[in-house]
Design a protein around this motif. Structure first.
Motif, PDB file in Angstrom:
ATOM      1  N   GLU A  24       0.842  -1.233  -0.077  1.00 30.32           N
ATOM      2  CA  GLU A  24       0.114  -0.245  -0.111  1.00 30.32           C
ATOM      3  C   GLU A  24       1.018   1.148   0.065  1.00 30.32           C
ATOM      4  OE1 GLU A  24      -3.007   0.121   2.959  1.00 30.32           O
ATOM      5  OE2 GLU A  24      -4.262  -1.709   2.093  1.00 30.32           O
ATOM      6  N   LYS A  25       2.064   1.196   0.109  1.00 30.03           N
ATOM      7  CA  LYS A  25       3.026   2.203   0.185  1.00 30.03           C
ATOM      8  C   LYS A  25       3.715   2.357  -1.202  1.00 30.03           C
ATOM      9  CE  LYS A  25       4.208   1.527   5.177  1.00 30.03           C
ATOM     10  NZ  LYS A  25       5.146   1.316   6.030  1.00 30.03           N
ATOM     11  N   HIS A  62       1.050   6.344   1.688  1.00 36.77           N
ATOM     12  CA  HIS A  62       1.163   5.357   2.503  1.00 36.77           C
ATOM     13  C   HIS A  62      -0.323   4.586   2.655  1.00 36.77           C
ATOM     14  CE1 HIS A  62       4.872   6.728   4.886  1.00 36.77           C
ATOM     15  NE2 HIS A  62       4.894   6.805   3.586  1.00 36.77           N
ATOM     16  N   LYS A  63      -1.185   4.797   1.596  1.00 40.41           N
ATOM     17  CA  LYS A  63      -2.392   4.171   1.528  1.00 40.41           C
ATOM     18  C   LYS A  63      -2.945   3.934   0.213  1.00 40.41           C
ATOM     19  CE  LYS A  63      -4.719   8.649   2.401  1.00 40.41           C
ATOM     20  NZ  LYS A  63      -4.653   8.934   0.981  1.00 40.41           N
ATOM     21  N   ARG A  64      -4.093   3.347   0.106  1.00 36.37           N
ATOM     22  CA  ARG A  64      -4.406   3.073  -1.192  1.00 36.37           C
ATOM     23  C   ARG A  64      -5.394   4.526  -1.340  1.00 36.37           C
ATOM     24  NH1 ARG A  64      -2.578  -1.314  -3.703  1.00 36.37           N
ATOM     25  NH2 ARG A  64      -2.570  -3.115  -2.264  1.00 36.37           N
ATOM     26  N   SER A 103      -4.455   6.918  -3.988  1.00 38.34           N
ATOM     27  CA  SER A 103      -3.242   7.656  -3.997  1.00 38.34           C
ATOM     28  C   SER A 103      -3.822   8.873  -4.987  1.00 38.34           C
ATOM     29  CB  SER A 103      -1.800   7.332  -4.148  1.00 38.34           C
ATOM     30  OG  SER A 103      -1.703   6.426  -3.416  1.00 38.34           O
TER      31      SER A 103
END
Length: 181
Positions: free
Chosen positions: A71-72, A137-139, A141
């Protein structure tokens, strides 16, 4: 640059020890844009792949490529920008996470999220070194790279004003960029 196997090596590989392969199809149709080096892990430490991105206007609900399994995501775009007019330009970065823009090694924008802008004087028909870094750092983006000047309205920086070739080659370490993450 080696040809014959349907792939080529990115310039500078001998200097860094890292070889990046791209297919002929990826390079033949993309003569403008920026080289995007995509990383995973906890910083710019785990290189995954490179490609030429025609412009920087991304909304990723899923990873940008199947090779990105985390996810990152960290992306370092490099190349050059070629302004149309000799005047002061305002650059804008709109992102949901960290982003930084350097032009000729001058930090123009440093943003944690939202939209930030910075100004710099540029000369027409001159090529300027550009580096844009993004981390998320997450979905879900997103990042968009705009510009504007007195002679042109605000727009996403078009691919015909970007080049994957850098006028002053330079390597950036993970330590250099990890400072702001």
């Amino acid at each position: 640059t080696g040809r014959g196997s349907g792939a080529w090596c990115r310039r500078g590989a001998a200097r860094t020890g890292r070889v990046t392969l791209r297919t002929e199809e990826q390079t033949a149709s993309t003569t403008n844009g920026l080289v995007g080096d995509y990383y995973g892990g906890d910083s710019f430490d785990r290189f995954i792949f490179s490609r030429v991105d025609p412009s920087i206007k991304f909304y990723w609900n899923e990873p940008p490529d199947p090779r990105v399994t985390s996810e990152k995501i960290y992306v370092r775009w490099t190349g050059s920008i070629n302004p149309r007019f000799s005047e002061e330009y305002t650059f804008f970065l709109r992102s949901d996470s960290g982003a930084k823009l350097w032009i000729d090694d001058k930090l123009v924008i440093s943003s944690r999220r939202g939209e930030k802008s910075g100004r710099i004087k540029l000369e027409a028909d001159q090529s300027y070194d550009l580096r844009l870094e993004y981390s998320d750092h997450k979905r879900g983006s997103s990042i968009i790279f705009f510009w504007a000047s007195a002679s042109q309205p605000r727009e996403v920086v078009p691919s015909d004003q970007l080049s994957p070739q850098r006028p002053l080659p330079r390597q950036f370490s993970a330590e250099e960029t990890a400072q702001w993450l």
